[in-house]
Design an enzyme around this catalytic site. Structure first.
Site, PDB file in Angstrom:
ATOM      1  N   GLY A  16       0.787  -1.234   0.000  1.00 26.36           N
ATOM      2  CA  GLY A  16       0.000   0.000   0.000  1.00 26.36           C
ATOM      3  C   GLY A  16       0.818   1.283   0.000  1.00 26.36           C
ATOM      4  N   LEU A  94      -2.894  -6.748  -7.878  1.00 31.59           N
ATOM      5  CA  LEU A  94      -2.289  -7.789  -8.715  1.00 31.59           C
ATOM      6  C   LEU A  94      -3.302  -8.726  -9.355  1.00 31.59           C
ATOM      7  CD1 LEU A  94       0.835  -8.578  -6.488  1.00 31.59           C
ATOM      8  CD2 LEU A  94       0.621  -6.988  -8.407  1.00 31.59           C
ATOM      9  N   ASN A 109      -3.680   2.450 -13.886  1.00 32.06           N
ATOM     10  CA  ASN A 109      -2.695   1.599 -13.208  1.00 32.06           C
ATOM     11  C   ASN A 109      -1.339   2.282 -13.290  1.00 32.06           C
ATOM     12  OD1 ASN A 109      -1.628  -0.763 -11.949  1.00 32.06           O
ATOM     13  ND2 ASN A 109      -0.870  -1.448 -13.939  1.00 32.06           N
ATOM     14  N   HIS A 111       2.762   1.178 -13.194  1.00 35.41           N
ATOM     15  CA  HIS A 111       3.635   0.007 -13.314  1.00 35.41           C
ATOM     16  C   HIS A 111       5.091   0.484 -13.242  1.00 35.41           C
ATOM     17  CE1 HIS A 111       4.684  -4.064 -14.459  1.00 35.41           C
ATOM     18  NE2 HIS A 111       5.611  -3.528 -15.231  1.00 35.41           N
ATOM     19  N   ASP A 152      -1.105  -4.999 -17.609  1.00 38.94           N
ATOM     20  CA  ASP A 152      -0.141  -3.942 -17.946  1.00 38.94           C
ATOM     21  C   ASP A 152      -0.273  -3.496 -19.406  1.00 38.94           C
ATOM     22  OD1 ASP A 152       0.884  -4.157 -15.351  1.00 38.94           O
ATOM     23  OD2 ASP A 152       2.238  -5.763 -15.956  1.00 38.94           O
ATOM     24  N   GLU A 181       7.526   7.242  -9.307  1.00 32.60           N
ATOM     25  CA  GLU A 181       6.101   6.865  -9.256  1.00 32.60           C
ATOM     26  C   GLU A 181       5.303   7.831  -8.379  1.00 32.60           C
ATOM     27  OE1 GLU A 181       4.929   2.733  -8.677  1.00 32.60           O
ATOM     28  OE2 GLU A 181       7.013   2.148  -8.934  1.00 32.60           O
TER      29      GLU A 181
HETATM   30  C1  GAR Z   1       4.478  -0.029  -7.227  1.00 34.63           C
HETATM   31  O1  GAR Z   1       5.847  -0.048  -7.517  1.00 34.63           O
HETATM   32  C2  GAR Z   1       3.673  -0.302  -8.472  1.00 34.63           C
HETATM   33  O2  GAR Z   1       4.269   0.273  -9.593  1.00 34.63           O
HETATM   34  C3  GAR Z   1       3.680  -1.799  -8.518  1.00 34.63           C
HETATM   35  O3  GAR Z   1       3.479  -2.181  -7.176  1.00 34.63           O
HETATM   36  C4  GAR Z   1       4.132  -1.212  -6.352  1.00 34.63           C
HETATM   37  C5  GAR Z   1       3.223  -0.710  -5.275  1.00 34.63           C
HETATM   38  O4  GAR Z   1       2.946  -1.684  -4.380  1.00 34.63           O
HETATM   39  N1  GAR Z   1       2.656  -2.287  -9.373  1.00 34.63           N
HETATM   40  C6  GAR Z   1       2.845  -3.277 -10.247  1.00 34.63           C
HETATM   41  O5  GAR Z   1       3.897  -3.884 -10.346  1.00 34.63           O
HETATM   42  C7  GAR Z   1       1.623  -3.598 -11.116  1.00 34.63           C
HETATM   43  N2  GAR Z   1       1.982  -4.497 -12.164  1.00 34.63           N
HETATM   44  P1  GAR Z   1       2.369  -1.255  -2.963  1.00 34.63           P
HETATM   45  O6  GAR Z   1       1.554  -0.007  -3.182  1.00 34.63           O
HETATM   46  O7  GAR Z   1       1.561  -2.410  -2.528  1.00 34.63           O
HETATM   47  O8  GAR Z   1       3.519  -0.958  -2.069  1.00 34.63           O
END
Ligand code: GAR
Length: 212
Positions: A16, A94, A109, A111, A152, A181
């Site tokens: 999160g 996910l 989303n 990524h 994605d 990000e």
């Molecule tokens: C982020 O780095 C996001 O880009 C990635 O999960 C992380 C956040 O997780 N998302 C992906 O890889 C989607 N394919 P969190 O918010 O649970 O810490």
């Protein structure tokens, strides 16, 4: 008169950190949005605790409790409608979703790579950064895109580039990408909000991509 904040639903599966970034941005008055609810695909995700700490409503929807992807997606978007979501932000979520017609180009989303590179099923979190380092590319980054029915995939709104350094570990690289990000997601959401205000509807969008 102050504009109405955009109603966001944020979906998590894990730590999160992305949710927390959005909570903090909104609290600091740097994003004109309101998180009206959080959906988690896991009851034990730390993202659930973060949401509760922030006083946000949370619903847990586990994929295994639904017989089909369609049934899972139906429950997901029924909840979004119940909260009158204008925009859904996947934040480390996910699970695959099937996007209903009324949510096309209303689900974002983020990524941690420059899609289409290093995306697809199983490519999340540290797996992405490990793959980047194995490949030996000199640049990576993050991508904010509209979600469609594939992992994605979907129109890209914004990308930020991040250098890969010679002594990088997956952790160091992940940290650098995550900093990008933390800017990219609120920026993209802000762009959607502006479009929404100008057009009166959040669709259709095909935002510009940009470097860092
Ligand atoms: C982020 O780095 C996001 O880009 C990635 O999960 C992380 C956040 O997780 N998302 C992906 O890889 C989607 N394919 P969190 O918010 O649970 O810490």
């Amino acid at each position: 008169m102050m504009p109405e904040p955009m109603r966001l639903v944020v979906a998590v599966s894990g730590n999160g950190t992305t949710l927390q970034n959005l909570i903090d941005r909104i609290a600091a008055g740097r994003l004109c949005a309101r998180i009206v609810g959080v959906i988690s695909s896991r009851g034990d995700a730390f993202g659930v605790q973060r949401a509760q700490t922030a006083g946000l409503p949370v619903v847990v929807l586990r994929r295994r409790d639904f017989p089909t992807l369609q049934a899972f997606s139906d429950a997901f978007f029924a909840q979004c409608r119940q909260w009158h979501a204008e925009l859904v932000c996947l934040a480390g979520f996910l699970q695959k979703l099937q996007i209903p017609p009324d949510f096309v180009q209303r689900v974002l989303n983020i990524h941690p790579s420059l899609l289409p590179a290093f995306g697809g099923q199983g490519m999340y979190g540290h797996f992405v950064h490990e793959a980047v380092l194995r490949t030996g590319v000199s640049e990576t980054g993050c991508t904010v895109h509209w979600v469609d029915d594939e992992y994605d995939h979907g129109p890209i709104l914004l990308q930020k580039r991040v250098p890969v350094l010679p002594d990088d570990t997956p952790e160091r690289l992940a940290h650098r990408v995550f900093r990008a990000e933390c800017e990219a997601y609120p920026e993209a959401i802000e762009w959607v909000i502006q479009q929404h205000r100008q057009q009166g509807t959040p669709t259709p969008f095909s935002g510009p991509t940009q470097g860092s």
